[in-house]
Design an enzyme around this catalytic site. Structure first.
Site, PDB file in Angstrom:
ATOM      1  N   GLY A 194       0.828  -1.212   0.000  1.00 16.68           N
ATOM      2  CA  GLY A 194       0.000   0.000   0.000  1.00 16.68           C
ATOM      3  C   GLY A 194       0.851   1.247   0.000  1.00 16.68           C
ATOM      4  N   ASN A 195       0.208   2.375   0.184  1.00 17.54           N
ATOM      5  CA  ASN A 195       0.957   3.629   0.277  1.00 17.54           C
ATOM      6  C   ASN A 195       0.327   4.519   1.344  1.00 17.54           C
ATOM      7  OD1 ASN A 195      -1.059   5.476  -1.046  1.00 17.54           O
ATOM      8  ND2 ASN A 195      -0.728   4.032  -2.726  1.00 17.54           N
TER       9      ASN A 195
END
Ligand code: CTP
Length: 400
Positions: free
Chosen positions: A202-203
């Site tokens: 993810g980020n």
């Protein structure tokens, strides 16, 4: 018609406030001008009275029976200060109220917009920077000064933008439905690329800026569809909410909802790569085995794909706004990379953020530069994320 207080503080750029007053009157607004006392050294009250059609004073002790210092601010739909000198910014930041304008700034609950103008040294002084940051944190919208010729031979940031540009930037603050009848699709949040049934790549995008954009577009009268990828903040009311998770999901959702939209705002942080395969069972650590290597493959570039698909599909949005989070390096500045990205992506507008440890991701405030493919001069947008969103919405409403 709106009731506007036009505060004017004592700088050479006060003459431009006369032109702004004219534009506001031509647009049908009621304007009460409140100059500070020294403005009379540049522009006389007679000019402001004649053009506004209203009495003008700087004093709290004139017309005491009407309690002007409270009444004007209370009645206003919008309070402008054009130009705002370093002195006025300092007074407003510390809550001083020793004349009619500063009293009005304390009494009003209307949106406040200030357009600072001063010499570059004064604008960049830490005291002024701290005052501007304080005012912004309280929700005051500060219009970034333009870069150009100042009073003397010098040149740099500190020049008051032209009255037409100021008018353009305050449309949303005037509550004007600049996107009435328009359909706007916004993507927000960060994608998650599944690795196994429990893990993903993810980020750090929280979705705050995208949610603020959806709100600002809704407030400007647009019919808004928000495609959300893992928001950390609640989605606004009054928008159609679609959920997506990975970049591939988002690609599908964007292509499903983009036809018929006037604008696409691609604010989501999309993973450029995803694991080549998703394990059907949880990846286990096993004694004696080395750590697994994760092979990645490229995700589609959603923004670029929509831009390309427009060539053959007239229903896709004519106005596409991209976002770019950049860090400068030895080879180019944040803006150099932003301009290059605008050209390669082929969209009409690109909002460029400088990213760093404490900047942008998850933060309440944002600092961005809006670039335009048609060559229009870049516009700075700084402040709370909703302020930045309003500036972006204003600009795209002008670009449609
Ligand atoms: N974007 C997209 N699809 C991707 C990657 C990005 O639609 N696979 C969109 C983002 O929503 C944003 C813009 O493209 O509006 C720029 O995103 P950014 O990550 O800054 O650019 P990249 O194209 O990924 O370039 P790079 O990471 O190499 O700088």
């Amino acid at each position: 018609m709106k009731r506007i207080v036009l505060g004017v503080s004592a700088g050479i750029a006060a003459y431009k406030s006369v032109l702004l007053l004219r534009l506001l009157r031509e647009a049908g607004h009621h304007v009460d001008v409140i100059p500070t006392a020294n403005v009379a050294r540049f522009v006389g009250n007679a000019t402001f009275e004649a053009l506004s059609g209203n009495p003008v004073t700087s004093e709290v002790f004139d017309a005491v029976d009407t309690v002007n210092h409270v009444r004007l601010g209370q009645q206003a739909d919008l309070v402008l200060v054009v130009p705002a000198t370093a002195d006025l910014l300092a007074k407003a930041a510390s809550g001083l109220a020793d004349d009619l304008l500063t009293g009005t700034l304390l009494a009003t609950r209307a949106p406040v917009v200030m357009a600072p103008a001063m010499h570059t040294e004064m604008w960049q002084h830490p005291a002024t920077e701290a005052n501007v940051a304080m005012l912004r944190s309280r929700g005051v919208h500060i219009i970034e000064p333009a870069v150009g010729r100042l009073t003397g031979q010098d040149s740099g940031p500190g020049r008051l933008p032209e009255p037409e540009q100021i008018l353009e930037q305050i449309q949303v603050h005037l509550g004007e439905a600049v996107l009435a009848g328009r359909k706007v699709l916004v993507t927000a949040g960060g994608t998650r690329e599944p690795l196994d049934p429990v893990r993903y790549l993810g980020n750090r995008s929280s979705g705050r800026q995208g949610v603020a954009l959806a709100r600002a577009a809704r407030d400007a009268g647009a019919e808004v569809t928000l495609i959300a990828t893992h928001l950390e903040v609640p989605a606004p009311h009054g928008v159609q909410l679609i959920q997506a998770s990975s970049a591939l999901d988002l690609h599908e959702a964007v292509f499903a909802h983009a036809p018929g939209q006037d604008v696409l705002i691609m604010n989501a942080a999309v993973a450029d790569f995803r694991p080549a395969s998703i394990e059907s069972a949880k990846i286990k650590k096993r004694d004696g085995h080395s750590a697994p290597l994760i092979e990645l493959v490229r995700n589609p570039d959603i923004l670029a794909d929509v831009v390309t698909a427009r060539d053959t599909d007239p229903l896709l949005p004519r106005l596409i706004v991209g976002f770019a989070a950049e860090t400068g390096d030895g080879e180019g500045s944040v803006l150099d990379y932003g301009r290059a990205k605008l050209a390669t992506k082929g969209c009409e507008m690109l909002v460029v953020n400088e990213v760093g440890a404490a900047k942008t991701f998850g933060a309440e405030t944002n600092e961005a530069t809006i670039l335009f493919a048609d060559g229009k001069a870049a516009v700075n947008a700084a402040g709370s994320k909703i302020e930045v969103a309003r500036i972006v919405i204003n600009q795209l409403a002008n670009a449609i």
